[in-house]
Design a protein around this motif. Structure first.
Motif, PDB file in Angstrom:
ATOM      1  N   ARG A 288       0.846  -1.195   0.000  1.00 36.61           N
ATOM      2  CA  ARG A 288       0.000   0.000   0.000  1.00 36.61           C
ATOM      3  C   ARG A 288       0.886   1.251   0.000  1.00 36.61           C
ATOM      4  NH1 ARG A 288      -4.344   0.532   4.370  1.00 36.61           N
ATOM      5  NH2 ARG A 288      -4.988   2.144   2.888  1.00 36.61           N
ATOM      6  N   PRO A 289       0.457   2.311  -0.673  1.00 38.29           N
ATOM      7  CA  PRO A 289       1.281   3.527  -0.721  1.00 38.29           C
ATOM      8  C   PRO A 289       1.263   4.278   0.604  1.00 38.29           C
ATOM      9  CG  PRO A 289      -0.818   3.898  -1.812  1.00 38.29           C
ATOM     10  CD  PRO A 289      -0.786   2.446  -1.463  1.00 38.29           C
ATOM     11  N   CYS A 290       2.398   4.832   0.953  1.00 38.50           N
ATOM     12  CA  CYS A 290       2.491   5.772   2.076  1.00 38.50           C
ATOM     13  C   CYS A 290       2.324   7.156   1.460  1.00 38.50           C
ATOM     14  CB  CYS A 290       3.831   5.633   2.795  1.00 38.50           C
ATOM     15  SG  CYS A 290       4.153   3.988   3.454  1.00 38.50           S
ATOM     16  N   SER A 291       1.097   7.609   1.360  1.00 41.25           N
ATOM     17  CA  SER A 291       0.774   8.785   0.556  1.00 41.25           C
ATOM     18  C   SER A 291       1.459  10.057   1.043  1.00 41.25           C
ATOM     19  CB  SER A 291      -0.740   8.991   0.513  1.00 41.25           C
ATOM     20  OG  SER A 291      -1.270   9.108   1.817  1.00 41.25           O
ATOM     21  N   LYS A 292       1.705  10.148   2.355  1.00 41.60           N
ATOM     22  CA  LYS A 292       2.324  11.359   2.888  1.00 41.60           C
ATOM     23  C   LYS A 292       3.802  11.470   2.514  1.00 41.60           C
ATOM     24  CE  LYS A 292      -0.929  11.813   6.717  1.00 41.60           C
ATOM     25  NZ  LYS A 292      -1.141  11.841   8.190  1.00 41.60           N
ATOM     26  N   PHE A 293       4.383  10.370   2.043  1.00 41.91           N
ATOM     27  CA  PHE A 293       5.788  10.380   1.633  1.00 41.91           C
ATOM     28  C   PHE A 293       5.953  10.656   0.141  1.00 41.91           C
ATOM     29  CE2 PHE A 293       6.328   8.279   5.669  1.00 41.91           C
ATOM     30  CZ  PHE A 293       7.606   8.647   6.076  1.00 41.91           C
TER      31      PHE A 293
ATOM     32  N   ARG B  90      -8.340   4.353   5.338  1.00 41.49           N
ATOM     33  CA  ARG B  90      -7.554   5.557   5.589  1.00 41.49           C
ATOM     34  C   ARG B  90      -6.084   5.300   5.246  1.00 41.49           C
ATOM     35  NH1 ARG B  90      -7.125   5.681  12.249  1.00 41.49           N
ATOM     36  NH2 ARG B  90      -5.332   4.276  12.394  1.00 41.49           N
ATOM     37  N   GLU B  91      -5.255   6.321   5.403  1.00 32.73           N
ATOM     38  CA  GLU B  91      -3.829   6.189   5.107  1.00 32.73           C
ATOM     39  C   GLU B  91      -3.152   5.265   6.115  1.00 32.73           C
ATOM     40  OE1 GLU B  91      -3.111  10.339   5.499  1.00 32.73           O
ATOM     41  OE2 GLU B  91      -3.106  10.684   3.341  1.00 32.73           O
ATOM     42  N   VAL B  92      -2.059   4.630   5.667  1.00 34.13           N
ATOM     43  CA  VAL B  92      -1.358   3.697   6.554  1.00 34.13           C
ATOM     44  C   VAL B  92      -0.558   4.436   7.629  1.00 34.13           C
ATOM     45  CG1 VAL B  92      -1.225   1.870   4.838  1.00 34.13           C
ATOM     46  CG2 VAL B  92       0.630   3.555   4.989  1.00 34.13           C
ATOM     47  N   GLU B  93      -0.252   5.725   7.394  1.00 35.33           N
ATOM     48  CA  GLU B  93       0.501   6.494   8.379  1.00 35.33           C
ATOM     49  C   GLU B  93      -0.417   6.949   9.520  1.00 35.33           C
ATOM     50  OE1 GLU B  93       0.305   7.327   5.119  1.00 35.33           O
ATOM     51  OE2 GLU B  93       2.243   8.034   4.339  1.00 35.33           O
ATOM     52  N   GLU B  94      -0.117   6.508  10.732  1.00 31.62           N
ATOM     53  CA  GLU B  94      -0.877   6.979  11.894  1.00 31.62           C
ATOM     54  C   GLU B  94      -0.497   8.415  12.219  1.00 31.62           C
ATOM     55  OE1 GLU B  94      -1.060   4.602  15.346  1.00 31.62           O
ATOM     56  OE2 GLU B  94      -1.467   2.749  14.285  1.00 31.62           O
TER      57      GLU B  94
ATOM     58  N   LEU C  55       3.373   3.288  11.032  1.00 32.76           N
ATOM     59  CA  LEU C  55       2.515   2.671  10.037  1.00 32.76           C
ATOM     60  C   LEU C  55       1.675   1.576  10.676  1.00 32.76           C
ATOM     61  CD1 LEU C  55       5.155   2.331   7.178  1.00 32.76           C
ATOM     62  CD2 LEU C  55       3.705   4.289   7.724  1.00 32.76           C
ATOM     63  N   ASN C  56       0.431   1.461  10.210  1.00 32.85           N
ATOM     64  CA  ASN C  56      -0.480   0.481  10.793  1.00 32.85           C
ATOM     65  C   ASN C  56      -1.116  -0.343   9.685  1.00 32.85           C
ATOM     66  OD1 ASN C  56      -2.677  -0.869  12.196  1.00 32.85           O
ATOM     67  ND2 ASN C  56      -2.424   0.652  13.816  1.00 32.85           N
TER      68      ASN C  56
END
Length: 248
Positions: free
Chosen positions: A116-121, A169-173, A160-161
């Motif tokens: 899954r993409p880490c969109s914030k990165f 939702r995004e994987v970044e908590e 990451l979760n």
């Protein structure tokens, strides 16, 4: 050195278990191997045909699976792989030869078959990762706080979760830049480690660039607060950070 002493040392070495041992991995690559990471009896390999091979030696030497990344990577290529100490969490750093295509970061949990993409990165090329070595508050669904270094000299803290209940939702908590080691000079962060001093709330962070080894240290008043290491880096916002020049 006396002969008796030499014999005693040799005997002790024979009695002690070796630090390293060599075992055969039953795998024959069908394409060129481009990247390899190993942790906790887990092996992850990236192949030139944009495929990941995962081998879990903890549950038997023949257990392996193959993950097709052709749709995920598309026109990009793998810049680096990062596997956490438990062998559970994998980060895939991607870059493109096209300057108009932004670098990306993908997250692959051990139980997943698709990253899954880490969109914030998006837009940041991750060049190093400092994993959490401390006890996990939850199951292996969370990475715990981790540090990510970029080719522009930024140090970012995130967590990451992989909990399937939060797939919408995004994987970044959480995600926050905690330091700029290059002070705007675009100095790549080539290595990151952080550890808590046992029985204290003191943390030590080590970071490397191509020419320097940096040390950051400080106390965290509330370990449950995120970002965890912001207080440590705040100590160096207005003072010179400590570093050792590395020979070129």
């Amino acid at each position: 050195m006396a002969a008796g002493t030499t014999q005693f040392i040799n005997q002790k070495l024979l009695e002690e278990s070796p630090i390293f041992s060599k075992t055969r991995v039953d795998f024959t690559p069908t394409h060129p191997l481009t990247h390899l990471v190993v942790a906790n009896n887990n092996i992850v390999m990236a192949m030139a045909n944009k495929t990941l091979i995962r081998i879990d030696r903890e549950h038997g030497p023949g257990r392996q699976d193959e993950i097709d990344l052709t749709k995920t990577i598309s026109g990009a290529k793998i810049s680096a792989l990062f596997l956490d100490p438990t062998g559970t969490h994998l980060l895939i750093s991607l870059k493109s030869n096209d300057v108009d295509v932004q670098p990306e970061l993908y997250y692959l949990h051990k139980k997943w078959t698709k990253p899954r993409p880490c969109s914030k990165f998006r837009g940041s090329l991750v060049s190093s990762v400092g994993w959490s070595y401390g006890p996990r508050d939850r199951s292996d669904s969370s990475t715990g706080p981790i540090l990510a270094g970029t080719t522009l000299g930024l140090i970012i803290e995130t967590e990451l979760n992989s909990d399937e209940r939060f797939f919408s939702r995004e994987v970044e908590e959480h995600y926050k830049q905690v330091f700029d080691i290059g002070k705007g000079q675009h100095t790549p962060v080539t290595g990151l480690q952080y550890h808590m001093v046992p029985n204290t709330t003191k943390y030590l962070v080590l970071a490397t660039t191509p020419t320097r080894l940096y040390q950051f240290q400080g106390y965290v008043t509330n370990p449950a607060e995120r970002p965890l290491l912001q207080q440590v880096f705040n100590n160096y916002l207005n003072v010179q950070e400590r570093f050792l020049e590395l020979p070129s």
